[in-house]
Design an enzyme around this catalytic site. Structure first.
Site, PDB file in Angstrom:
ATOM      1  N   SER A 171       0.882  -0.945   0.222  1.00  0.00           N
ATOM      2  CA  SER A 171      -0.720   0.352  -0.399  1.00  0.00           C
ATOM      3  C   SER A 171       1.130   1.294   0.184  1.00  0.00           C
ATOM      4  CB  SER A 171      -1.062   0.395   1.199  1.00  0.00           C
ATOM      5  OG  SER A 171      -2.193   0.861   0.873  1.00  0.00           O
TER       6      SER A 171
ATOM      7  N   HIS B 270      -2.326  -0.641  -3.488  1.00  0.00           N
ATOM      8  CA  HIS B 270      -3.651  -0.367  -3.406  1.00  0.00           C
ATOM      9  C   HIS B 270      -3.916   0.944  -3.636  1.00  0.00           C
ATOM     10  CE1 HIS B 270      -4.020  -2.170   1.374  1.00  0.00           C
ATOM     11  NE2 HIS B 270      -4.792  -2.610   0.507  1.00  0.00           N
TER      12      HIS B 270
ATOM     13  N   ASP C 239      -4.420  -4.666   5.946  1.00  0.00           N
ATOM     14  CA  ASP C 239      -5.634  -5.467   4.718  1.00  0.00           C
ATOM     15  C   ASP C 239      -3.479  -6.449   4.222  1.00  0.00           C
ATOM     16  OD1 ASP C 239      -6.576  -6.597   2.733  1.00  0.00           O
ATOM     17  OD2 ASP C 239      -6.094  -5.095   1.308  1.00  0.00           O
TER      18      ASP C 239
END
Length: 205
Positions: free
Chosen positions: A26, A53, A146
């Protein structure tokens, strides 16, 4: 848990044979992914499926950017396409990306996970179901949780798990969250992760 690349040890531990690699990142992920993928040589034979992401309101340029820097083929994943060895796939913005039992890729628009779609957990958990123990997973820098649950699932299936050393991550929340759930096989800085991927491919050939 090993904190050095196998080649640096007096008696390198045996690495498993894997059929695919999944990667999640991310915040700070573009630079981190470039560092681990740059060492991959032309002809690298393992498929790699990556979730980074991204905002989902615009087209992603990830594939184009990485294609210009890497020696291996790079593309944005397409719904229903069969996974091809030696190719790096990036999840498209706005869709969860999953690996199906027939080793094809599929899109879905289920609820976001930790505010993210695509979700690293979606990819990791589905890949664990498809590849069982013959899977390697890498989790890098990121500012949410995540990927932690997906890494734990891969470990349960007997797959190889690799987490970036959070002390060296631009955003350490994601690697820290994964470490809170399970002990990975390797906890490494980015350059050593790249070398490990090269070694995994050498063993698989």
């Amino acid at each position: 848990m090993r904190t050095s690349f196998p080649g640096e040890e007096a008696e390198p531990p045996a690495l498993p044979r894997v059929d695919a690699i999944v990667v999640g990142a991310s915040a700070g992920g573009v630079e981190a992914l470039l560092k681990i993928f740059r060492p991959l040589p032309k002809g690298f034979s393992l498929p790699i499926i990556a979730v980074l992401h991204l905002p989902d309101e615009r087209r992603s340029l990830l594939a184009e950017v990485f294609r210009s820097h890497l020696a291996i083929p790079v593309k944005e994943a397409d719904d229903k396409e069969t996974i091809v060895p030696g190719t790096l796939y990036f999840a498209a913005p706005g869709y969860h990306l999953s690996v199906e039992a027939d080793f094809s890729l599929s899109f879905s628009q289920e609820e976001r996970v930790f505010h993210s779609r695509p979700s690293i957990d979606f990819l990791f958990e589905s890949a664990a179901d498809a590849y069982d123990a013959r899977l390697a997973a890498v989790l890098l820098t990121g500012a949410n949780n995540d990927g932690a649950r997906g890494m734990a699932r891969i470990k349960e299936y007997g797959g190889l798990t690799v987490i970036q050393d959070p002390a060296q991550a631009l955003a350490r929340t994601m690697p820290d969250a994964a470490l809170a759930l399970h002990t990975p096989d390797f906890l490494l800085p980015l350059p050593d992760i790249g070398l490990l991927l090269v070694e995994l491919e050498r063993i698989a050939c």
